[in-house]
Design an enzyme around this catalytic site. Structure first.
Site: not given
Ligand code: GH3
Ligand code: MG
Ligand code: MG
Length: 349
Positions: A216, A224, A229, A233, A259
């Site tokens: 992760d 982001n 965004h 990506d 992610e």
């Molecule tokens: P942690 O270190 O605890 O994993 O923190 P985190 O911020 O990575 O985790 P969290 O689960 O709070 O947030 C995941 C973020 O991933 C939310 C969203 O902004 C981003 N994300 C998820 N899918 C996509 C995607 O397809 N494209 C982009 N650009 N961002 C994404």
């Molecule tokens: Mg994360």
């Molecule tokens: Mg996550």
């Protein structure tokens, strides 16, 4: 024909609109951009239009990358559906033709048998040498006809075989596409679920080791928020590629969710899986990631990874849960690290 020219007027209007948007957003005038804008203009895909409108209204505006991403997301599934329809039509056409050929072949074989029986009867019954000649001639003709029919069938079946092989290849390509994540081009969630089912069953049967990594991206939400965004990506693609590059071909990489990525490692015990995870982690942390459009540095990207080795008799759900618990432990104990199921820091986290 007024209906046709009317239709042509529509399509020209869509095409003109597509070109205008390509100029307006300074996009490459290639078939991919054109296709997405054409579909937008035709209004065939409301979800695509909504996503494009949102991107155009965003601070960054509609960029090439974003249009590409939206096209991949919204257009390719429609294209797959259309191709499934075409393959299915081609295949049923082929089946109908082959059935028809078999039926004709059966009829001519029945009639040949009949002619043959009749000819033999006539030979038995005939007493004159003179009568024998036309009977034998008729038999020869019937045999030649039968031979021709058989050759025709053979040729047509040969042709049908190559068509079927082609259709089979199309189905395989399509199947691969439906199991691929369009953004990162690694497997999608379906691919992961399918492979995990098959591979845990195989490990269960063979007693060979099998390991699972769940990775992760750290603080990705903040990333982001800071960089947008699209940069996010780009990072997802980069992480996917880095993971793939660090692995063997037999390992299955998939995008598990937003992610999060998973790797299934057949024949790998915990020690090997841990080393692999460490290699992946380091290769990502070592990069200075730059924004593709501007060259601006995006700093260091790190990932946390949980590792579990399959336990004989457990379900795939339990297996995933154990790897996930390790990922959670890696996050809790500071991120940018690998935690295995048997590690002491898993317990302390
Ligand atoms: P942690 O270190 O605890 O994993 O923190 P985190 O911020 O990575 O985790 P969290 O689960 O709070 O947030 C995941 C973020 O991933 C939310 C969203 O902004 C981003 N994300 C998820 N899918 C996509 C995607 O397809 N494209 C982009 N650009 N961002 C994404
Ligand atoms: Mg994360
Ligand atoms: Mg996550």
């Amino acid at each position: 024909m007024p209906a046709k020219s009317n239709k042509n007027a529509h399509t020209l209007k869509y095409a003109r609109f597509a070109l205008e948007q390509i100029e307006r957003f300074d996009l490459p005038a290639d078939p991919r951009s054109f296709e997405v804008w054409y579909i937008y203009a035709a209004g065939q895909n409301p979800a695509l239009n909504k996503a494009i409108d949102a991107a155009a209204a965003s601070a960054e505006g509609l960029t090439e990358d974003e249009l590409d991403r939206l096209g991949g997301l919204h257009v390719s599934s429609r294209r797959s559906a259309a191709r499934i329809g075409q393959i299915s039509t081609d295949l049923s056409g082929e089946i109908t033709q082959v059935m028809g050929m078999i039926e004709t072949a059966m009829l001519s074989s029945q009639s040949y048998n009949h002619d043959l029986g009749k000819g033999l009867d006539n030979i038995e019954r005939t007493t004159s040498q003179l009568m024998l000649k036309p009977i034998v001639e008729a038999l020869i003709t019937a045999t030649k006809d039968m031979e021709n029919a058989a050759r025709g069938l053979e040729l047509r079946l040969e042709e049908s075989k190559s068509k079927t092989v082609y259709l089979q290849k199309s189905v395989d390509t399509l199947r691969l596409e439906t199991l691929t994540d369009p953004l990162t081009l690694v497997g999608n969630r379906q691919r992961f679920d399918d492979s995990l089912g098959t591979m845990t069953a195989a490990a269960q049967a063979s007693g060979q080791p099998l390991s699972l990594l769940i990775a992760d991206i750290d603080h990705f939400k903040k990333f982001n928020d800071w960089f947008g965004h699209q940069a996010g990506d780009q990072v997802l693609r980069l992480v996917a590629t880095a993971i793939k590059d660090a692995l063997w071909d037999s390992d299955v990489v998939a995008r598990y969710g937003g992610e999060e990525f998973t790797v299934i490692l057949p024949n790998a015990p915990m020690a090997v899986a841990r080393m692999t995870a460490e290699r992946v982690r380091q290769s990502i942390a070592a990069r200075d990631v730059k924004k593709r459009a501007t060259g601006e540095s995006l700093g260091q990207i790190t990932i946390s990874i949980g590792v579990a080795e399959f336990r004989h008799g457990e379900s795939s759900v339990e297996f995933v849960e154990r790897a996930d618990a390790c990922l959670y432990a890696a996050k809790r104990s500071g991120r940018n690290r690998v935690v295995g199921d048997s590690d002491p820091d898993k317990a302390s986290a």
